[in-house]
Design a protein around this motif. Structure first.
Motif, short mmCIF file in Angstrom:
data_model
loop_
_atom_site.label_atom_id
_atom_site.label_comp_id
_atom_site.label_asym_id
_atom_site.label_seq_id
_atom_site.Cartn_x
_atom_site.Cartn_y
_atom_site.Cartn_z
N PHE A 17 0.83 -1.21 0.00
CA PHE A 17 0.00 0.00 0.00
C PHE A 17 0.87 1.27 0.00
O PHE A 17 0.41 2.33 0.41
N ASP A 18 2.09 1.14 -0.49
CA ASP A 18 2.98 2.28 -0.58
C ASP A 18 2.41 3.35 -1.51
O ASP A 18 1.79 3.06 -2.53
N THR A 19 2.61 4.61 -1.14
CA THR A 19 2.05 5.73 -1.92
C THR A 19 3.12 6.52 -2.66
O THR A 19 2.95 7.71 -2.95
N SER A 20 4.25 5.87 -2.98
CA SER A 20 5.35 6.57 -3.63
C SER A 20 4.92 7.23 -4.94
O SER A 20 5.33 8.37 -5.24
N TYR A 21 4.10 6.55 -5.73
CA TYR A 21 3.66 7.12 -7.01
C TYR A 21 2.99 8.47 -6.80
O TYR A 21 3.30 9.46 -7.49
N PHE A 22 2.10 8.55 -5.84
CA PHE A 22 1.33 9.77 -5.62
C PHE A 22 2.22 10.87 -5.04
O PHE A 22 2.07 12.06 -5.38
N ARG A 23 3.15 10.51 -4.15
CA ARG A 23 4.04 11.52 -3.59
C ARG A 23 4.98 12.06 -4.66
O ARG A 23 5.19 13.28 -4.75
N LEU A 24 5.56 11.19 -5.47
CA LEU A 24 6.48 11.63 -6.50
C LEU A 24 5.76 12.44 -7.58
O LEU A 24 6.30 13.43 -8.09
N VAL A 38 3.88 -3.91 -8.42
CA VAL A 38 3.61 -5.34 -8.47
C VAL A 38 3.43 -5.87 -7.06
O VAL A 38 4.24 -5.60 -6.17
N ASP A 39 2.35 -6.62 -6.85
CA ASP A 39 2.14 -7.32 -5.59
C ASP A 39 1.08 -8.39 -5.84
O ASP A 39 0.57 -8.53 -6.96
N PHE A 40 0.75 -9.16 -4.80
CA PHE A 40 -0.29 -10.17 -4.96
C PHE A 40 -1.56 -9.53 -5.52
O PHE A 40 -1.88 -8.37 -5.21
N GLU A 41 -2.30 -10.30 -6.30
CA GLU A 41 -3.53 -9.77 -6.90
C GLU A 41 -4.50 -9.24 -5.84
O GLU A 41 -5.11 -8.18 -6.03
N SER A 42 -4.62 -9.93 -4.71
CA SER A 42 -5.54 -9.49 -3.66
C SER A 42 -5.12 -8.15 -3.08
O SER A 42 -5.95 -7.29 -2.76
N VAL A 43 -3.80 -7.96 -2.93
CA VAL A 43 -3.28 -6.70 -2.38
C VAL A 43 -3.51 -5.55 -3.36
O VAL A 43 -3.98 -4.48 -2.97
N ILE A 44 -3.21 -5.78 -4.64
CA ILE A 44 -3.37 -4.72 -5.64
C ILE A 44 -4.84 -4.35 -5.81
O ILE A 44 -5.18 -3.17 -5.95
N THR A 45 -5.71 -5.35 -5.76
CA THR A 45 -7.14 -5.06 -5.89
C THR A 45 -7.64 -4.21 -4.73
O THR A 45 -8.40 -3.25 -4.92
N ARG A 46 -7.22 -4.55 -3.53
CA ARG A 46 -7.61 -3.75 -2.35
C ARG A 46 -7.02 -2.35 -2.42
O ARG A 46 -7.68 -1.36 -2.05
N LYS A 47 -5.79 -2.24 -2.89
CA LYS A 47 -5.16 -0.93 -2.99
C LYS A 47 -5.91 -0.04 -3.97
O LYS A 47 -6.17 1.15 -3.68
N LEU A 48 -6.28 -0.59 -5.11
CA LEU A 48 -7.01 0.19 -6.11
C LEU A 48 -8.36 0.65 -5.56
O LEU A 48 -8.79 1.79 -5.80
N LYS A 49 -8.99 -0.19 -4.79
CA LYS A 49 -10.27 0.17 -4.16
C LYS A 49 -10.07 1.31 -3.16
O LYS A 49 -10.89 2.25 -3.11
N CYS A 50 -9.01 1.26 -2.38
CA CYS A 50 -8.71 2.32 -1.41
C CYS A 50 -8.44 3.64 -2.13
O CYS A 50 -8.91 4.71 -1.70
N VAL A 51 -7.67 3.58 -3.22
CA VAL A 51 -7.34 4.80 -3.96
C VAL A 51 -8.61 5.44 -4.53
O VAL A 51 -8.82 6.66 -4.44
#
Length: 622
Positions: A17-24, A38-51
């Motif tokens: 759930f690192d936010t480096s892209y948004f900070r940079l 890149v991360d597990f599919e479940s992690v990336i899916t949850r991250k996209l939902k949070c964003v």
């Protein structure tokens, strides 16, 4: 990270759930670079939902491209791609990057923050080697843990095991050299290693000051220890071959090698278990003439909670059971308080004098408290009716405390400021006892260089002139002891939070400072010190050099000859942090006893040493 002027890929492996892209992106560092996570599919899916549920982050998301045929590509925008893949399954990652349109020939920055170490060695090696062959013009930067076998390393390992994320490669690649060899053996042409203490020292001074002033902070030991156990490993090749050397230029790693010649032996010590009442740090221990040790203050466990401790404890050190008993203190003015990082000294009339300390980093004690023990008869465990080894009974063990109303000398009316992490020691000059107080911290991020002498007959202060050759600069967390009529100050941390490799002396007859020249003296702070047979004994401490960390040092004060002993191998079930402790010298037994020690780590929690440690002076000094 330098601004990229062309569309260069940046790949984050194990992004979570690192936010480096948004900070940079918000700071306009990315330009036209493509950022791939890149991360597990479940992690990336949850991250996209949070964003998407956060208005500010969602507004920064690029417009999504048509859905990629590869289901592992969860999101693809103009310069932001999210891939759900298991890093252990290389062909899935390879295919997802290819289907997302990544150019493997293009200069590429790959980084992984504490992700590779959670993957088994075989799989992580395979990933590193795949990257070296797939990206001929790339840099691979990882941030992970090293040095698993010392006290802090064992605590660190235990923490990650407790949260279900054991460090799977740290035992195979335990230090900087093994990490460098790892990448070189896996087909990268260049590799440099940068410790986090060195990285911090490379920051501009103003940025260091900004970071240091962000919040009230007093856990310097754990900060330096954590930074000593984390590295940036940077491997590179092709058009980015010079990247690793550029990133790690100006490091201090070579400075560690000059200390190797003085660290030649492995120390042996004896460890004794004791009750929880002695498990604390930042306390003060004083050896009394009757063989008891008085412990006051510190940070430990009370009522099942970690907190600053009040009151006193008496411990019988004449037996190996170290039976302890609470000391009933008549403290009508509540002057003792719950303090840490204070100083306690013993006068010849058996009064104890408590100077300074703090409750919080914003509140320091300025009162000087005298403590007189009225009775020191301990009830031994064999006499107790219950199973407990600690009991308070009426006035059997008692004392009274008073705030000292001190005066000022006729020549200098300046009052010593409130302070903590300072030193105080008693010097006998003829029939007069004098207490020398030096250095320390004060509220407002101040580090002190002032030295005051308290004369204990009239209780008057005198300030020692600091504008003289050989005088020590501002410092805290140093140690002091007395050699004849000379006060010996060793180590400490300076204004820049840099551990010091220095020994200064103050002659109480002349009030003149002198700095000793001791070749290859190891920097240290948060240690204790004693004098035995003209030798300065330095017990424990912390510095920023993981391969030259303090053990037990010996300095011959007549010749300035110096040598250092490695600490014994650590016990996984009982790791020991040899800082923030207190120690006493038993002259007749030729032993040093170490009580307490440990600290609060913002990442790994609170650690309290669970044992009393005994060191044989005959072994140290012959």
């Amino acid at each position: 990270m330098l601004k990229m002027k062309s569309q260069l890929p940046i790949i984050s492996l194990g992004a979570g759930f690192d936010t480096s892209y948004f900070r940079l992106k918000s700071e306009k560092f990315l330009c036209d670079s493509t950022f791939i996570e890149v991360d597990f599919e479940s992690v990336i899916t949850r991250k996209l939902k949070c964003v998407n549920s956060h208005s500010v982050l969602k507004a920064m998301m690029p417009e999504g491209a048509p859905k990629c045929s590869n289901k592992s590509v969860i999101f693809q925008g103009r310069n932001y791609i999210l891939i759900g893949a298991d890093l252990r399954v290389i062909y899935e990652l390879d295919k997802a990057l290819e289907d997302a349109g990544i150019s493997f020939e293009c200069p590429t920055l790959i980084f992984s923050e504490c992700a590779m170490t959670y993957i088994d060695v075989e799989s992580s090696n395979r990933l590193i080697e795949w990257a070296s062959k797939k990206f001929p013009n790339a840099a691979f930067v990882t941030y992970e843990q090293i040095h698993p076998d010392d006290g802090f390393g064992l605590i660190m390992q235990k923490h990650f095991q407790s949260i279900g994320s054991p460090l799977k490669s740290i035992l195979t690649f335990p230090n900087e050299k093994s990490q460098e060899n790892r990448y070189m053996n896996l087909c990268w042409t260049e590799c440099s290693i940068l410790g986090m203490n060195q990285l911090f020292s490379m920051l501009p001074l103003e940025e260091q000051k900004r970071i240091q002033s962000l919040e009230l902070f007093d856990e310097f030991e754990e900060w330096h220890l954590k930074c000593s156990h984390y590295i940036l490993a940077c491997a590179s090749q092709g058009l980015l071959a010079s990247f690793s050397k550029a990133l790690c230029s100006g490091t201090c790693n070579d400075k560690q090698h000059k200390y190797e010649s003085v660290i030649s032996k492995r120390l042996h010590w004896t460890v004794y278990e004791h009750g929880s009442e002695l498990q604390r740090f930042g306390q003060q221990c004083v050896l009394l003439p009757n063989g008891l040790v008085l412990t006051f203050g510190g940070f430990g466990i009370q009522d099942g909670k970690h907190q600053r401790l009040g009151g006193c404890l008496l411990t019988d050190v004449t037996t190996e059971t170290f039976q302890s008993q609470k000391l009933e203190v008549e403290d009508q003015g509540h002057c003792m308080g719950q303090r840490i990082h204070h100083c306690t000294v013993l006068l010849k009339d058996q009064r104890l004098v408590v100077i300074g300390g703090r409750s919080s980093p914003s509140k320091a004690y300025n009162e000087i408290v005298t403590l007189r023990i009225k009775s020191t008869t301990l009830i031994h465990s064999s006499e107790l009716k219950s199973d407990t080894k600690t009991q308070t009974s009426g006035d059997i063990v008692s004392a009274e405390a008073h705030v000292l109303t001190h005066q000022y000398s006729s020549t200098d009316s300046e009052c010593p400021p409130a302070r903590w992490r300072h030193t105080a020691c008693v010097v006998q000059l003829g029939d007069v006892e004098k207490i020398v107080v030096f250095g320390g911290r004060a509220p407002g991020h101040k580090v002190l260089a002032s030295c005051f002498i308290l004369e204990t007959e009239k209780w008057t202060w005198e300030k020692v002139p600091q504008d003289q050759p050989g005088a020590p600069g501002p410092r805290h967390s140093h140690s002091c002891t007395v050699w004849k009529s000379v006060v010996v100050i060793s180590g400490g941390v300076d204004l820049k939070e840099k551990p010091l490799a220095a020994v200064h002396t103050l002659d109480l007859n002349t009030l003149k400072w002198k700095q000793l020249f001791i070749p290859s003296f190891i920097p240290r702070y948060s240690h204790t010190s004693h004098i035995w047979k003209n030798n300065l004994i330095l017990v424990g401490g912390v510095n920023t050099f993981p391969t030259a960390s303090p053990g037990v040092g010996v300095v011959n004060l007549q010749t300035c000859q110096y040598w250092e002993w490695h600490l014994p191998p650590q016990d996984l079930l009982r790791p020991i942090l040899l800082h923030n402790h207190s120690s006493v010298l038993q002259e007749e037994r030729r032993k040093i006893l170490i009580f307490g020690g440990g600290g609060n780590c913002f990442s790994f929690g609170t650690h309290l040493n669970t044992c009393v440690i005994e060191i044989d002076l005959q072994e140290l000094c012959g």
